[in-house]
Design a protein around this motif. Structure first.
Motif, PDB file in Angstrom:
ATOM      1  N   LYS A 223     -12.821 -15.153 -10.408  1.00  0.00           N
ATOM      2  CA  LYS A 223     -13.998 -14.678  -9.675  1.00  0.00           C
ATOM      3  C   LYS A 223     -13.742 -14.600  -8.175  1.00  0.00           C
ATOM      4  CE  LYS A 223     -16.503 -14.900 -13.502  1.00  0.00           C
ATOM      5  NZ  LYS A 223     -16.939 -13.688 -14.224  1.00  0.00           N
ATOM      6  N   ALA A 224     -12.575 -15.035  -7.717  1.00  0.00           N
ATOM      7  CA  ALA A 224     -12.272 -15.018  -6.285  1.00  0.00           C
ATOM      8  C   ALA A 224     -12.211 -13.588  -5.767  1.00  0.00           C
ATOM      9  CB  ALA A 224     -10.949 -15.728  -6.028  1.00  0.00           C
ATOM     10  N   ALA A 225     -12.676 -13.402  -4.533  1.00  0.00           N
ATOM     11  CA  ALA A 225     -12.658 -12.067  -3.926  1.00  0.00           C
ATOM     12  C   ALA A 225     -11.230 -11.635  -3.634  1.00  0.00           C
ATOM     13  CB  ALA A 225     -13.479 -12.069  -2.640  1.00  0.00           C
ATOM     14  N   ARG A 226     -10.969 -10.357  -3.839  1.00  0.00           N
ATOM     15  CA  ARG A 226      -9.632  -9.789  -3.623  1.00  0.00           C
ATOM     16  C   ARG A 226      -9.724  -8.733  -2.520  1.00  0.00           C
ATOM     17  NH1 ARG A 226      -6.696  -5.984  -8.113  1.00  0.00           N
ATOM     18  NH2 ARG A 226      -4.793  -5.477  -6.959  1.00  0.00           N
ATOM     19  N   VAL A 227      -8.778  -8.770  -1.589  1.00  0.00           N
ATOM     20  CA  VAL A 227      -8.748  -7.820  -0.474  1.00  0.00           C
ATOM     21  C   VAL A 227      -7.449  -7.025  -0.543  1.00  0.00           C
ATOM     22  CG1 VAL A 227      -8.860  -7.501   2.022  1.00  0.00           C
ATOM     23  CG2 VAL A 227     -10.096  -9.408   0.951  1.00  0.00           C
ATOM     24  N   VAL A 228      -7.565  -5.699  -0.683  1.00  0.00           N
ATOM     25  CA  VAL A 228      -6.402  -4.817  -0.759  1.00  0.00           C
ATOM     26  C   VAL A 228      -6.454  -3.860   0.431  1.00  0.00           C
ATOM     27  CG1 VAL A 228      -5.096  -3.183  -2.173  1.00  0.00           C
ATOM     28  CG2 VAL A 228      -6.499  -4.942  -3.279  1.00  0.00           C
ATOM     29  N   VAL A 229      -5.344  -3.746   1.131  1.00  0.00           N
ATOM     30  CA  VAL A 229      -5.262  -2.870   2.298  1.00  0.00           C
ATOM     31  C   VAL A 229      -4.263  -1.757   2.011  1.00  0.00           C
ATOM     32  CG1 VAL A 229      -4.808  -2.722   4.783  1.00  0.00           C
ATOM     33  CG2 VAL A 229      -5.768  -4.822   3.811  1.00  0.00           C
ATOM     34  N   TYR A 230      -4.672  -0.495   2.227  1.00  0.00           N
ATOM     35  CA  TYR A 230      -3.815   0.662   2.009  1.00  0.00           C
ATOM     36  C   TYR A 230      -3.432   1.280   3.353  1.00  0.00           C
ATOM     37  CZ  TYR A 230      -5.944   0.120  -2.613  1.00  0.00           C
ATOM     38  OH  TYR A 230      -6.394  -0.382  -3.797  1.00  0.00           O
ATOM     39  N   SER A 231      -2.340   1.982   3.375  1.00  0.00           N
ATOM     40  CA  SER A 231      -1.859   2.554   4.637  1.00  0.00           C
ATOM     41  C   SER A 231      -2.543   3.881   4.986  1.00  0.00           C
ATOM     42  CB  SER A 231      -0.344   2.767   4.580  1.00  0.00           C
ATOM     43  OG  SER A 231      -0.018   3.741   3.599  1.00  0.00           O
ATOM     44  N   GLY A 232      -3.085   4.567   4.002  1.00  0.00           N
ATOM     45  CA  GLY A 232      -3.694   5.871   4.243  1.00  0.00           C
ATOM     46  C   GLY A 232      -5.080   5.959   3.654  1.00  0.00           C
ATOM     47  N   GLU A 233      -5.460   7.156   3.208  1.00  0.00           N
ATOM     48  CA  GLU A 233      -6.792   7.396   2.656  1.00  0.00           C
ATOM     49  C   GLU A 233      -6.801   7.365   1.132  1.00  0.00           C
ATOM     50  OE1 GLU A 233      -8.329  10.969   4.350  1.00  0.00           O
ATOM     51  OE2 GLU A 233      -8.047  10.310   6.427  1.00  0.00           O
ATOM     52  N   SER A 234      -5.672   6.985   0.509  1.00  0.00           N
ATOM     53  CA  SER A 234      -5.595   6.877  -0.942  1.00  0.00           C
ATOM     54  C   SER A 234      -4.929   5.554  -1.309  1.00  0.00           C
ATOM     55  CB  SER A 234      -4.787   8.044  -1.517  1.00  0.00           C
ATOM     56  OG  SER A 234      -3.416   7.888  -1.213  1.00  0.00           O
ATOM     57  N   LYS A 235      -4.793   5.319  -2.627  1.00  0.00           N
ATOM     58  CA  LYS A 235      -4.191   4.077  -3.101  1.00  0.00           C
ATOM     59  C   LYS A 235      -2.672   4.167  -3.247  1.00  0.00           C
ATOM     60  CE  LYS A 235      -8.301   3.101  -5.958  1.00  0.00           C
ATOM     61  NZ  LYS A 235      -8.855   1.905  -5.339  1.00  0.00           N
TER      62      LYS A 235
END
Length: 469
Positions: A223-235
């Protein structure tokens, strides 16, 4: 129940059909299979009346019905088909014969089905109930996920070791007790911990809020929050992917700071001074993160709240479809998890009086950002917050969405939207009045806003309110 012609006429005056009342003309006949399906659907919605022989559109005249002339045989067939008794009542109304089916509510914790389909109504249609709705029905009378035991057979020292009790008292603005017994007494009073003959037990809600490490508790770490960072405007290209470890309350400040530290920065010139600003303001991140944590569906497994940071936007999502329609997020409020929301409010993390979405919209308008977008995906609710974008670069949907949200926000603030207020929301000059009028016209045509009936009969002084107001 004795159904009289007077009762029929009273039902006919109601402004619309509702959860417990359905009209059908059925002048000559009514399909038996369709009848069984309606009985199941109404029973699943806590029972009600299916009335045959009345037009289902206002002013709902009595048209009379020749369906199911043998009411006793019809009741017997319904019982054989669906497994529960439905009373079939013939009413001799002055304008024609009316057949009323009085359908009981399903038992608590049980859902009815016909031919394997657990049915409910959606407008004029009968549709299968979602997995989410069925889970809630079957769980009725049982402790919610938050009230279940996460870890038991613990000593007092174990509880203090697993939970960040120091932060707990700081969040409540209370002094830390000098004795360990005082700490346990408060946790017990808040029903975050239970005591039995075998020792102490930490409930899921206690672990979820105060855990020093969520992964200590089986089934809660996911249930822990996950933070994902992408370099552009897509995955396509992931820069970082991190899952939090602390409980929601004790780790909330750190989570907000971590997300803010990963946001792209834009260069702006203000008062002839060049400076860097974050893609999205902190108040928006804070409110939407609190919403995602509090309003998620904890019964869903294998999924968690997520923050996805792109070059041009941030998406914050939580498990579960919303219980408030997305077009009522600004003015409406209903908590999926009331006790969790109450504790988070007392910790100073969220507000009790609203969902915080109005503050998000206010911030977007003040900074003249594109209107946030709220989406419902499969078993998931998503809030999309965009970075700065010039009015010229906004597409039609961006502008109309901003118009609707501005109209609702004005309504919440006990004001009315006008061409001028919407123009100021976009930061445009008076010369852009005609372009704003076009946006308003589109929103009116789409049926999401309407003219204020109390406004002067003049386009110049026209005022607008939400269509549902």
């Amino acid at each position: 129940m004795n159904i009289t012609p007077e009762q029929i006429d009273l039902w006919r005056t109601m402004p619309s059909e509702n959860q417990h009342l359905e009209f059908k003309e059925a002048k000559n006949q009514f399909d038996s299979r369709k009848l069984y399906r309606y009985c199941v659907a109404l029973a699943n919605e806590e029972g009600g009346f299916l009335v045959l022989g009345i037009a289902d559109k206002p002013p709902r005249p009595v048209v009379g019905s020749n369906a199911f002339l043998n009411t006793v045989a019809t009741a017997s067939k319904i019982f054989t088909a669906v497994g529960f008794r439905v009373e079939v009542i013939e009413v001799n109304h002055p304008d024609g014969r009316v057949v009323v089916l009085q359908i009981p509510s399903r038992p608590k914790g049980t859902a009815y089905h016909y031919d394997g389909a657990y049915l409910m109504r959606s407008g004029e249609e009968l549709i299968p109930m979602s997995e989410d709705q069925l889970r809630k029905i079957f769980a009725e009378g049982q402790p919610s996920w938050l009230e279940q035991v996460a870890l038991q057979g613990l000593s007092a020292q174990d509880v203090v070791q697993f939970l960040d009790t120091q932060s707990f008292f700081e969040l409540l603005n209370q002094p830390y007790p000098t004795e360990q017994s005082g700490v346990l007494e408060r946790l017990l009073a808040e029903r975050l911990v239970q005591q039995s003959d075998t020792g102490y037990a930490i409930l899921n809600i206690g672990a979820l809020l105060l855990a020093k490490s969520l992964h200590t508790f089986e089934g809660i770490g996911r249930k822990a929050a996950r933070v994902v960072v992408y370099s552009g405007e897509s995955k396509m290209d992931t820069l970082s992917d991190l899952t939090g470890g602390k409980g929601y309350a004790v780790g909330f400040r750190g989570l907000v700071q971590y997300v803010m530290g990963r946001l792209p920065q834009n260069e702006v010139i203000e008062d002839a001074i060049r400076k860097e600003v974050k893609l999205v303001p902190e108040v928006v991140i804070r409110e939407l993160l609190a919403n995602a944590l509090i309003h998620q569906d904890f019964e869903l497994t294998g999924t968690s709240p997520m923050v996805e940071v792109y070059a041009d936007r941030v998406e914050i999502s939580n498990p579960g479809e919303p219980i408030v329609p997305v077009d009522r997020f600004i003015d409406g409020y209903q908590s999926r998890n009331e006790r969790l929301a109450d504790l988070m409010r007392r910790f100073g993390i969220c507000e009790e009086k609203s969902s915080g979405i109005d503050r998000v919209i206010e911030a977007a308008e003040f900074l003249q950002l594109p209107a946030p977008d709220f989406l419902v995906e499969h078993q998931r609710t998503v809030a999309v917050i965009y970075g700065a974008k010039d009015f010229k670069l906004m597409d039609r949907s961006d502008r109309v969405r901003a118009c609707y949200q501005h109209c609702v926000l004005q309504w919440v603030l006990r004001r009315k939207m006008t061409n001028q207020t919407l123009r100021e929301r976009f930061g445009l000059s008076e010369r852009s009045g005609s372009r704003i009028s076009q946006i308003i016209s589109i929103a009116v045509e789409q049926g999401i806003i309407k003219n204020d009936p109390g406004a002067p009969d003049s386009r110049k002084y026209a005022r607008y309110i939400p269509a549902w107001a």
